[in-house]
Structures are given as C-alpha cells and as structure tokens.
Design an enzyme around this catalytic site. Structure first.
Site, PDB file in Angstrom:
ATOM      1  N   SER A 135      -8.269   0.055  -6.701  1.00  0.00           N
ATOM      2  CA  SER A 135      -8.512   1.696  -6.009  1.00  0.00           C
ATOM      3  C   SER A 135      -8.803   2.882  -6.936  1.00  0.00           C
ATOM      4  O   SER A 135      -8.277   3.565  -7.703  1.00  0.00           O
ATOM      5  CB  SER A 135      -7.149   1.635  -4.636  1.00  0.00           C
ATOM      6  OG  SER A 135      -7.011   2.953  -4.274  1.00  0.00           O
ATOM      7  N   LYS A 161     -12.071  -0.358  -4.112  1.00  0.00           N
ATOM      8  CA  LYS A 161     -11.507   0.620  -2.787  1.00  0.00           C
ATOM      9  C   LYS A 161     -11.646   1.824  -2.898  1.00  0.00           C
ATOM     10  O   LYS A 161     -11.257   2.710  -4.689  1.00  0.00           O
ATOM     11  CB  LYS A 161     -10.210   0.105  -2.561  1.00  0.00           C
ATOM     12  CG  LYS A 161      -9.760   0.924  -1.855  1.00  0.00           C
ATOM     13  CD  LYS A 161      -8.285   0.657  -1.341  1.00  0.00           C
ATOM     14  CE  LYS A 161      -6.787   1.379  -0.897  1.00  0.00           C
ATOM     15  NZ  LYS A 161      -5.963   0.924  -0.790  1.00  0.00           N
ATOM     16  N   LYS A 163     -11.514   6.159  -1.797  1.00  0.00           N
ATOM     17  CA  LYS A 163     -10.685   7.436  -0.637  1.00  0.00           C
ATOM     18  C   LYS A 163     -11.732   7.581  -0.893  1.00  0.00           C
ATOM     19  O   LYS A 163     -12.432   7.972  -1.342  1.00  0.00           O
ATOM     20  CB  LYS A 163      -9.082   7.515  -1.656  1.00  0.00           C
ATOM     21  CG  LYS A 163      -8.403   6.427  -2.696  1.00  0.00           C
ATOM     22  CD  LYS A 163      -7.309   6.200  -1.537  1.00  0.00           C
ATOM     23  CE  LYS A 163      -5.902   5.640  -2.344  1.00  0.00           C
ATOM     24  NZ  LYS A 163      -5.023   5.583  -0.462  1.00  0.00           N
ATOM     25  N   ASP A 188     -10.549   3.598   1.869  1.00  0.00           N
ATOM     26  CA  ASP A 188      -9.141   3.925   2.491  1.00  0.00           C
ATOM     27  C   ASP A 188      -9.554   4.985   2.787  1.00  0.00           C
ATOM     28  O   ASP A 188     -10.126   6.383   1.987  1.00  0.00           O
ATOM     29  CB  ASP A 188      -7.790   3.770   1.134  1.00  0.00           C
ATOM     30  CG  ASP A 188      -6.519   3.742   1.744  1.00  0.00           C
ATOM     31  OD1 ASP A 188      -6.730   4.455   3.320  1.00  0.00           O
ATOM     32  OD2 ASP A 188      -5.861   3.240   0.810  1.00  0.00           O
ATOM     33  N   GLU A 213      -9.840   1.667   5.433  1.00  0.00           N
ATOM     34  CA  GLU A 213      -7.837   1.204   5.611  1.00  0.00           C
ATOM     35  C   GLU A 213      -8.017   2.380   6.202  1.00  0.00           C
ATOM     36  O   GLU A 213      -7.944   3.708   6.324  1.00  0.00           O
ATOM     37  CB  GLU A 213      -7.931   1.133   4.582  1.00  0.00           C
ATOM     38  CG  GLU A 213      -6.438   0.931   4.307  1.00  0.00           C
ATOM     39  CD  GLU A 213      -5.713   0.170   2.644  1.00  0.00           C
ATOM     40  OE1 GLU A 213      -6.707   0.741   1.566  1.00  0.00           O
ATOM     41  OE2 GLU A 213      -4.975   0.906   2.739  1.00  0.00           O
ATOM     42  N   ASP A 238      -2.050  -0.050   7.137  1.00  0.00           N
ATOM     43  CA  ASP A 238      -1.685   0.536   6.355  1.00  0.00           C
ATOM     44  C   ASP A 238      -0.271   0.962   6.322  1.00  0.00           C
ATOM     45  O   ASP A 238       0.792   0.075   7.477  1.00  0.00           O
ATOM     46  CB  ASP A 238      -2.524   1.243   4.497  1.00  0.00           C
ATOM     47  CG  ASP A 238      -1.368   0.926   4.003  1.00  0.00           C
ATOM     48  OD1 ASP A 238       0.105   0.974   4.013  1.00  0.00           O
ATOM     49  OD2 ASP A 238      -1.433   2.155   2.489  1.00  0.00           O
ATOM     50  N   LYS A 262       1.613  -4.182   1.835  1.00  0.00           N
ATOM     51  CA  LYS A 262       3.272  -3.050   0.986  1.00  0.00           C
ATOM     52  C   LYS A 262       4.532  -3.468   1.020  1.00  0.00           C
ATOM     53  O   LYS A 262       4.997  -3.239   2.162  1.00  0.00           O
ATOM     54  CB  LYS A 262       3.093  -1.703   0.389  1.00  0.00           C
ATOM     55  CG  LYS A 262       1.543  -2.084   0.499  1.00  0.00           C
ATOM     56  CD  LYS A 262       1.375   0.416   0.374  1.00  0.00           C
ATOM     57  CE  LYS A 262      -0.229   0.692  -0.083  1.00  0.00           C
ATOM     58  NZ  LYS A 262      -0.190   1.965   0.261  1.00  0.00           N
ATOM     59  N   GLY A 290      -0.881  -1.536  -2.654  1.00  0.00           N
ATOM     60  CA  GLY A 290      -0.460  -0.862  -3.853  1.00  0.00           C
ATOM     61  C   GLY A 290       0.332   0.632  -3.914  1.00  0.00           C
ATOM     62  O   GLY A 290      -0.491   1.408  -2.768  1.00  0.00           O
TER      63      GLY A 290
HETATM   64  O1  OSB Z   1      -3.039   4.075   0.302  1.00  0.00           O
HETATM   65  O2  OSB Z   1      -3.221   2.577  -0.585  1.00  0.00           O
HETATM   66  C1  OSB Z   1      -2.372   3.614  -0.570  1.00  0.00           C
HETATM   67  C2  OSB Z   1      -1.816   4.346  -3.197  1.00  0.00           C
HETATM   68  C3  OSB Z   1      -0.385   5.748  -3.216  1.00  0.00           C
HETATM   69  C4  OSB Z   1      -0.705   5.332  -2.189  1.00  0.00           C
HETATM   70  C5  OSB Z   1      -1.206   4.820  -1.372  1.00  0.00           C
HETATM   71  C6  OSB Z   1      -2.225   3.844  -2.049  1.00  0.00           C
HETATM   72  C7  OSB Z   1      -2.407   4.334  -2.751  1.00  0.00           C
HETATM   73  C8  OSB Z   1      -3.503   2.664  -3.264  1.00  0.00           C
HETATM   74  C9  OSB Z   1      -3.448   2.618  -5.185  1.00  0.00           C
HETATM   75  O3  OSB Z   1      -4.251   2.948  -2.725  1.00  0.00           O
HETATM   76  C10 OSB Z   1      -3.170   1.718  -4.384  1.00  0.00           C
HETATM   77  C11 OSB Z   1      -2.619   1.318  -6.237  1.00  0.00           C
HETATM   78  O4  OSB Z   1      -3.354   1.405  -7.333  1.00  0.00           O
HETATM   79  O5  OSB Z   1      -1.452   1.084  -6.230  1.00  0.00           O
HETATM   80 MG    MG Z   2      -3.348   2.369   2.009  1.00  0.00          MG
END
Ligand code: OSB
Ligand code: MG
Length: 369
Positions: A135, A161, A163, A188, A213, A238, A262, A290
């Site tokens: 991510s 992925k 953001k 995401d 996402e 999510d 999660k 994560g």
């Molecule tokens: O939305 O998945 C998410 C990290 C912190 C809070 C929300 C998210 C995330 C990530 C990172 O996308 C995922 C990771 O590498 O742990």
């Molecule tokens: Mg997410």
C-alpha cells in the site's frame, strides 16, 4: 487456560518513510502490544488503533482505557477451553473492536503455543505461503510516486495499492498505467469522496483497476450500492464493515464485490473468520488489510490470510517496508515471487525481542485478576 497477568505496552516506533492517506500523515507509529501470560507462556497481539480518531473512532488512548478498565477484568482469571470462547466475553462492550481484538488475538497465540500448533492451523488455514502486495501513501509528486512504485515492483510485490483523494486520483492512476502498463493496481480513497464525485470515479473506471477501496463515507453502504451500479470496477469495503452481519448486508445490497478484512477492525480472529465465511458462502473474494503494524500484528495477519477465501494479495508487506528494525525475529520477509512463507512454529511463529520492545516503549502496565 486462564490468563493470569496481562501486560499492556505502548510503543512509539519511527516509520522508515512517512505514510500519507486522505485523512492524514504518520511519521511515528504509536500502538499498543498486549502480552497475555499463563502457565509460563506469553501470548502477544497488537492493538492498531492510531494516535487520532481519523480512520475509526478508536485511539491509542481510548484503547488503553478500555483494555485496562473494561476488557482486562472480563479476561483475567477466567478459564477457557478454546480461544473461540473469548470474544463472547466482551459482547456487552459496544464497539472498541481494536481493543477487543488485541486481547482476543493474544489468547489465540497463547493457546496455540500451549497445544504446540502454529496459529494458522488452529484457525483452519492451509496455505504454506501467502501472496502479498504493498500500500503506497500519497507522495509529494507523481515522479516520487513512480519511483516508489518502481522500487516495490522490483522487489516482487503482487499488487500495488495507491492512496487517492480529490486532486490526487485520475491523473495519478493514468500516469501509473502509462509508466507500468497492466500491473495489478488498485486505489484506496479512505472515504474521501461522495456521490457528487461520480464523474471522477467513473473516469477511474477506464483504467481496469482490480478494485476501488472505500470511496464513500465510512458509515455508508447505501450510496456505495448506488455507486457500484454505476461502475464496472469492483468496489471493496474497508471502514464500513465491522462484523459479519455488515458484510452480509453489504454483499446482499450490492454495496461491494470484495471485502478487506482487518482482524482488529472486526474485533478479533474469531470475528475475522466469521466475515471470511460470510463472503465465501456468497462467492466474494477477501484479502487481508493492514494498519502499519509491527511484526506482532503482521504475524496474526499472515495466519488469517491462510484461510481459503483470502484469494487476493493483501497489504501484509515485509517488515522492511515499514521498519529499520522490526520488534520480532526473524523479521517478516517477502520472497522475490511476492509471497511470504507461513511460519510453522507453534503460536504466532515469530519471537518478540524484549530489548527492542523496551527501546520503543513509552508506557507499560501489568494487570492482574
Ligand atoms: O485504509 O487500508 C487502509 C494504513 C493505515 C490506516 C488505514 C489503511 C492503511 C493502509 C496501509 O492502507 C496498509 C499497510 O501497509 O499496513
Ligand atoms: Mg483501506
């Protein structure tokens, strides 16, 4: 087994690189570890609530309070035959899933060690390797993003992925497609859009993303259903999914076609299995999300990903993607084929290194029945 003593550790660990999402930026990861002790064994788990209530309503501070004053008293001294019993003890507590998950997951680790079985097998998993992706946070420029993605692709990650947020979306995905072609790519949004942004979200539809996402509100499944009808790209939820009933309702309503599980967001390993089962019955793929976890949370994520419905690469990247030095040994390592070998040792399968926990620890309390 009965948990005789529960040690709560608060850590502050510097991330190798800042991580930016549509809701904010982290440079240091503050989180809790819980250590459930019984019969000379320690079960470990992580509470991934963040500094501020921006991803969900929990924070490090609320989790500390709820664990110490409400959850630990329900856990300490009470015998269990199997860790699947523990989540039921917390039923009277509303929400606070990340706090509940930490205690429940620690009991699974403890029990797995007591019976000499790897955690993943106790959960009903069967894979000996899991597929993983990465991510990637919002970057200062498109060139920075491309450089970062190139590095992760070279390491072998099986999914990228990125953001997105308004103003960092269509152009970004277009550039990644132009530079990297047909890679497994998804976006995401962490709830940064509304239905008024339909034209932007429809513009993303042209790029063949694996999924988008959580584009809309964290507490919505109605607008997501309307959006899903207007897109070819699958939506993945999510933030909106807190338990198996949420997953069932979202899938029946057509609010998404994929769910990001999660473990902490849904309240623990037993609850994560229930979400997995609901999705599997309905043929919806799941993957493991994560929260920038240390190796302790990562170990639990690896274990749950061995369940058969986890058919898409998750966000459980290697320790080296986040940390100069993880607090477990060995660190989580990804092989060049983009997979992580599932540890076969009893319990979580990674040793917690006490000196490293102590180095990053900012608060600690031992609780007894
Ligand atoms: O939305 O998945 C998410 C990290 C912190 C809070 C929300 C998210 C995330 C990530 C990172 O996308 C995922 C990771 O590498 O742990
Ligand atoms: Mg997410």
């Amino acid at each position: 087994l009965r948990v005789e003593r529960l040690v709560v550790h608060e850590l502050a660990m510097p991330l190798l690189a800042p991580f930016e999402t549509s809701f904010g930026r982290s440079e240091v990861r503050r989180f809790l570890l819980v250590e459930a002790q019984a019969d000379g064994l320690s079960g470990w788990a992580e509470c991934c609530a963040m500094d501020a209530p921006l991803y969900n309503e929990e924070t490090v501070g609320t989790a500390w309070h709820v664990i110490r004053d409400y959850l630990a008293p329900l856990l300490l001294g009470r015998p269990f035959e199997h860790p699947s019993e523990v989540s039921g003890w917390f039923r009277a507590i509303r929400r606070h899933h990340m706090a509940r998950s930490a205690l429940e997951s620690a009991c699974w680790d403890l029990y797995a060690q007591a019976v000499g079985q790897p955690l993943y097998r106790l959960l009903g998993g069967s894979k000996d390797r899991i597929e993983v992706g990465v991510s990637v946070g919002i970057q200062p420029t498109l060139a920075d993003l491309c450089r970062t993605v190139e590095g992760f692709l070279a390491q072998g990650y099986r999914k990228v992925k990125v953001k997105i947020k308004p103003g960092w979306d269509v152009q970004v995905i277009g550039e990644l497609r132009r530079v990297f072609g047909d890679i497994p790519l998804m976006a995401d949004a962490n709830s940064a859009y509304t239905l008024a942004d339909l034209p932007t979200l429809q513009a993303l539809d042209a790029y063949g993303l694996m999924m988008i996402e959580q584009p809309l509100a964290h507490d919505d499944i109605i607008d997501h259903a309307q959006l899903q009808r207007a897109l070819r790209t699958p939506l993945c939820l999510d933030e909106s999914i807190h338990h198996a009933e949420d997953a069932r309702r979202a899938l029946e309503l057509g609010a998404c076609r994929i769910i990001n599980i999660k473990v902490p967001r849904v309240g623990g390993l037993q609850a994560a299995k229930a979400v997995h089962d609901v999705c599997r019955e309905r043929g919806a793929p799941v993957w493991c999300g994560g929260m920038l976890e240390s190796g302790v949370g990562r170990a639990h994520n690896i274990a749950i990903t061995t369940l058969p419905g986890f058919t898409l690469p998750g966000d459980t990247s290697a320790s080296s993607r986040y940390w100069a030095e993880d607090i477990i040994e060995p660190p989580v390592v990804m092989d060049p084929d983009g997979t992580i070998a599932v540890p076969q040792a009893p319990g979580r399968g990674y040793e917690v290194v006490p000196a490293r926990v102590a180095r990053y620890r900012v608060r600690c309390e031992a609780l007894r029945a």
